[in-house]
Design an enzyme around this catalytic site. Structure first.
Site, PDB file in Angstrom:
ATOM      1  N   LEU A 103       2.958  -3.581   0.390  1.00 54.56           N
ATOM      2  CA  LEU A 103       1.990  -3.804   0.741  1.00 54.56           C
ATOM      3  C   LEU A 103       1.399  -3.248   2.141  1.00 54.56           C
ATOM      4  O   LEU A 103       2.396  -2.596   3.003  1.00 54.56           O
ATOM      5  CB  LEU A 103       1.937  -5.105   0.482  1.00 54.56           C
ATOM      6  CG  LEU A 103       2.655  -5.762  -0.433  1.00 54.56           C
ATOM      7  CD1 LEU A 103       2.683  -7.562  -0.111  1.00 54.56           C
ATOM      8  CD2 LEU A 103       1.484  -5.590  -1.547  1.00 54.56           C
ATOM      9  N   PRO A 104      -0.025  -2.975   2.391  1.00 56.77           N
ATOM     10  CA  PRO A 104      -0.522  -2.445   3.262  1.00 56.77           C
ATOM     11  C   PRO A 104      -0.113  -3.348   4.798  1.00 56.77           C
ATOM     12  O   PRO A 104       0.522  -2.420   6.017  1.00 56.77           O
ATOM     13  CB  PRO A 104      -1.879  -2.363   3.288  1.00 56.77           C
ATOM     14  CG  PRO A 104      -2.233  -3.145   2.194  1.00 56.77           C
ATOM     15  CD  PRO A 104      -1.034  -3.688   1.430  1.00 56.77           C
ATOM     16  N   THR A 151       5.391  -1.853   6.148  1.00 58.86           N
ATOM     17  CA  THR A 151       5.164  -1.659   7.221  1.00 58.86           C
ATOM     18  C   THR A 151       5.076  -2.769   8.176  1.00 58.86           C
ATOM     19  O   THR A 151       3.630  -3.260   8.292  1.00 58.86           O
ATOM     20  CB  THR A 151       5.184  -0.780   8.137  1.00 58.86           C
ATOM     21  OG1 THR A 151       5.961   0.888   7.694  1.00 58.86           O
ATOM     22  CG2 THR A 151       5.610  -0.230   9.461  1.00 58.86           C
ATOM     23  N   LYS A 172      11.614   0.458  12.229  1.00 57.35           N
ATOM     24  CA  LYS A 172      10.010   1.212  11.626  1.00 57.35           C
ATOM     25  C   LYS A 172       9.345   1.637  12.661  1.00 57.35           C
ATOM     26  O   LYS A 172       9.066   3.086  13.210  1.00 57.35           O
ATOM     27  CB  LYS A 172       9.570   1.022  10.500  1.00 57.35           C
ATOM     28  CG  LYS A 172       8.426   1.140   9.794  1.00 57.35           C
ATOM     29  CD  LYS A 172       8.568   2.504   9.272  1.00 57.35           C
ATOM     30  CE  LYS A 172       7.253   3.699   8.737  1.00 57.35           C
ATOM     31  NZ  LYS A 172       7.395   4.783   8.274  1.00 57.35           N
ATOM     32  N   LYS A 213      -2.560   0.811  12.458  1.00 54.60           N
ATOM     33  CA  LYS A 213      -2.040  -0.330  11.927  1.00 54.60           C
ATOM     34  C   LYS A 213      -0.410  -0.404  12.862  1.00 54.60           C
ATOM     35  O   LYS A 213      -0.601  -1.348  13.847  1.00 54.60           O
ATOM     36  CB  LYS A 213      -1.729  -0.736  10.713  1.00 54.60           C
ATOM     37  CG  LYS A 213      -1.225  -1.953  10.419  1.00 54.60           C
ATOM     38  CD  LYS A 213      -0.559  -1.742   9.393  1.00 54.60           C
ATOM     39  CE  LYS A 213       0.726  -0.586   9.495  1.00 54.60           C
ATOM     40  NZ  LYS A 213       1.168  -1.740   7.783  1.00 54.60           N
TER      41      LYS A 213
HETATM   42  P1  NAD Z   1      -1.595   1.994  -0.400  1.00 56.59           P
HETATM   43  O1  NAD Z   1      -3.012   1.111  -0.248  1.00 56.59           O
HETATM   44  O2  NAD Z   1      -1.525   3.216  -1.125  1.00 56.59           O
HETATM   45  O3  NAD Z   1      -1.121   0.225  -1.476  1.00 56.59           O
HETATM   46  C1  NAD Z   1      -1.026  -0.833  -1.326  1.00 56.59           C
HETATM   47  C2  NAD Z   1      -1.316  -1.377  -2.491  1.00 56.59           C
HETATM   48  O4  NAD Z   1      -0.966  -2.637  -2.411  1.00 56.59           O
HETATM   49  C3  NAD Z   1      -2.674  -0.844  -3.045  1.00 56.59           C
HETATM   50  O5  NAD Z   1      -2.454  -0.558  -4.185  1.00 56.59           O
HETATM   51  C4  NAD Z   1      -2.750  -2.605  -2.957  1.00 56.59           C
HETATM   52  O6  NAD Z   1      -3.762  -2.751  -4.277  1.00 56.59           O
HETATM   53  C5  NAD Z   1      -1.836  -3.075  -3.045  1.00 56.59           C
HETATM   54  N1  NAD Z   1      -2.359  -4.677  -2.557  1.00 56.59           N
HETATM   55  C6  NAD Z   1      -3.118  -5.156  -1.555  1.00 56.59           C
HETATM   56  N2  NAD Z   1      -2.760  -6.942  -1.442  1.00 56.59           N
HETATM   57  C7  NAD Z   1      -1.875  -7.068  -2.293  1.00 56.59           C
HETATM   58  C8  NAD Z   1      -1.596  -8.042  -2.743  1.00 56.59           C
HETATM   59  N3  NAD Z   1      -2.159  -9.323  -2.124  1.00 56.59           N
HETATM   60  N4  NAD Z   1      -1.513  -8.694  -4.379  1.00 56.59           N
HETATM   61  C9  NAD Z   1      -0.763  -7.340  -4.915  1.00 56.59           C
HETATM   62  N5  NAD Z   1      -0.829  -6.358  -4.409  1.00 56.59           N
HETATM   63  C10 NAD Z   1      -1.904  -6.189  -3.269  1.00 56.59           C
HETATM   64  O7  NAD Z   1      -0.641   1.507   1.375  1.00 56.59           O
HETATM   65  P2  NAD Z   1       0.596   2.775   1.130  1.00 56.59           P
HETATM   66  O8  NAD Z   1       0.250   4.329   1.290  1.00 56.59           O
HETATM   67  O9  NAD Z   1       1.325   2.522   0.023  1.00 56.59           O
HETATM   68  O10 NAD Z   1       2.133   1.890   1.717  1.00 56.59           O
HETATM   69  C11 NAD Z   1       2.501   0.343   1.624  1.00 56.59           C
HETATM   70  C12 NAD Z   1       3.301   0.589   3.034  1.00 56.59           C
HETATM   71  O11 NAD Z   1       3.952   1.130   3.618  1.00 56.59           O
HETATM   72  C13 NAD Z   1       2.563   0.079   3.800  1.00 56.59           C
HETATM   73  O12 NAD Z   1       3.012  -1.012   4.892  1.00 56.59           O
HETATM   74  C14 NAD Z   1       2.027   1.434   5.032  1.00 56.59           C
HETATM   75  O13 NAD Z   1       2.379   1.395   6.394  1.00 56.59           O
HETATM   76  C15 NAD Z   1       4.080   1.704   4.842  1.00 56.59           C
HETATM   77  N6  NAD Z   1       4.473   2.575   4.714  1.00 56.59           N
HETATM   78  C16 NAD Z   1       3.264   4.022   4.640  1.00 56.59           C
HETATM   79  C17 NAD Z   1       3.583   5.370   4.794  1.00 56.59           C
HETATM   80  C18 NAD Z   1       2.506   6.840   3.418  1.00 56.59           C
HETATM   81  O14 NAD Z   1       3.285   7.902   3.647  1.00 56.59           O
HETATM   82  N7  NAD Z   1       1.605   6.640   3.059  1.00 56.59           N
HETATM   83  C19 NAD Z   1       4.706   6.369   4.847  1.00 56.59           C
HETATM   84  C20 NAD Z   1       5.626   5.426   5.151  1.00 56.59           C
HETATM   85  C21 NAD Z   1       5.435   3.941   4.841  1.00 56.59           C
END
Ligand code: NAD
EC number: 1.1.1.31
Length: 342
Positions: free
Chosen positions: A96-97, A129, A214, A289
């Site tokens: 999740l975000p 994260t 992380k 963030k």
């Molecule tokens: P994203 O925003 O693309 O995806 C998050 C998903 O969570 C979305 O589909 C959203 O609809 C869902 N969501 C939000 N609130 C929710 C809830 N209450 N119930 C159910 N679903 C819910 O984010 P991402 O890029 O996939 O990143 C996810 C995590 O991974 C973050 O914490 C980010 O910091 C970490 N991360 C991202 C990357 C990257 O390159 N994108 C790399 C490493 C780590």
């Protein structure tokens, strides 16, 4: 260890090793078979699909109906709430975000832990994260819960914080690195599952230590990206082409991930966000963030991070100026060569 309710520590270790043996012969351990996956965004969608491909029985949930539909169309079961996921899963993974979303999914009205009653899943893995304190708080809450049905290897539910590095391409290719905090035996038991989504797992210590690792990694990455961008911009102002400077950096002491793998200067490398107007990749919003989490955690332990703090200001400004959805390497263009183009 006792607080986590392992019946015999070494018993789980033996079980974990047998899981690894089973995994290498492509047999999924029954304790890990039913996986609930919550958060089907840029990262989670690929991670969940890799689990399906590895043969796990995956059920998914996201608040975004469109994301769920893509899975439903492929015959992957979907659920309308974290609670429903909890009712059919042995293991629940969240991607999740940020901390508030994770807390909502765990503690919300239809959350994974609703009502504090006995739980079906014996293992929870949060790969989002978040700040270490959030991971530790959830771990404490879970340690007070009970299992609906006691298993031979665990008497209480367990949780690991297991954030990832590698970004979207690594998530898609199943090549993520997991930094894992929690009980070591739980980590060993979960390893086959993690290795279906990644190529490397690193045990970091007790609850919250994966999250701590992380945010330290991402703070260093932000600072090095800004440093490399500044040096390339200076080089250009002094008459050296960024491609030439990149060749020099990459065989000299300035070589780093931002220079040799994720170069921020458009036209220097193919296949990176800078070559496609900083679209795709790891957004500036997520970087801001993560820096925010790092600075808040530093303040929490009375530690000062002047460069991290400077990087946070830069990324906040960049987001305010409209680049929040651009890849974080857009700092090169935003700070040194004018605003991003749409
Ligand atoms: P994203 O925003 O693309 O995806 C998050 C998903 O969570 C979305 O589909 C959203 O609809 C869902 N969501 C939000 N609130 C929710 C809830 N209450 N119930 C159910 N679903 C819910 O984010 P991402 O890029 O996939 O990143 C996810 C995590 O991974 C973050 O914490 C980010 O910091 C970490 N991360 C991202 C990357 C990257 O390159 N994108 C790399 C490493 C780590």
């Amino acid at each position: 260890m006792a607080g986590f309710g392992w019946r015999v520590g070494s018993k789980l270790q033996r079980w974990g090793r047998s899981c690894l043996r089973s995994f290498s012969s492509a047999v999924i351990p029954s304790h890990l078979e039913n996986v609930g996956f919550i958060g089907l965004g840029n990262m989670g969608s690929h991670m969940a699909r890799n689990l399906v491909m590895a043969g796990y029985k995956v059920t998914v949930h996201d608040i975004n109906e469109n994301s769920m539909k893509k899975f439903a169309d492929d015959g992957i079961p979907t659920k309308q709430s974290p609670l429903e996921i909890s009712e059919t899963s042995d293991v629940v993974i969240t991607m999740l975000p940020s901390s508030s979303h994770v807390l909502d999914v765990y503690n919300g009205s239809n959350g994974l832990l609703r009502g504090g009653g006995p739980l079906r899943p014996w293992l929870y893995i949060d790969s989002s994260t978040v700040d270490p304190q959030t991971s530790r708080n959830i771990s404490t809450t879970i340690s007070r819960c009970h299992l609906k049905e006691k298993r031979g290897y665990a008497e209480k539910p367990m949780i690991l914080d297991a954030p990832v590095s590698g970004g979207v391409p690594a998530a898609e290719a199943g090549k993520l690195t997991f930094m894992v905090g929690g009980l070591e035996e739980t980590y060993i038991a979960a390893k086959p599952l993690l290795l279906s989504m990644g190529k490397k797992t690193i045990y970091c210590g007790g609850a919250g230590n994966g999250s701590a690792a992380k945010i330290c990694n991402n703070m260093a990455m932000a600072i090095s990206m800004l440093g490399v961008s500044e040096a390339f911009a200076l080089g250009q102002n002094l008459g050296i082409k960024a491609s030439t400077l990149t060749d020099i950096f990459n065989c000299s002491s300035a070589r780093c991930w931002s220079s040799d793998t994720y170069n921020p200067v458009p036209g220097v490398m193919e296949g990176v966000p800078s070559s496609r107007n900083y679209n795709g990749g790891f957004t500036s919003k997520l970087m801001a963030k993560d820096l925010d989490l790092a600075m808040a955690s530093a303040t929490g332990v009375g530690f000062k991070c002047p460069m991290g703090s400077e990087a946070l200001e830069t990324y906040r400004k960049l987001c305010e100026d409209g680049s929040e959805l651009k890849d974080f390497s857009c700092a090169f263009r935003h700070c040194y060569a004018g605003k991003d183009e749409e």
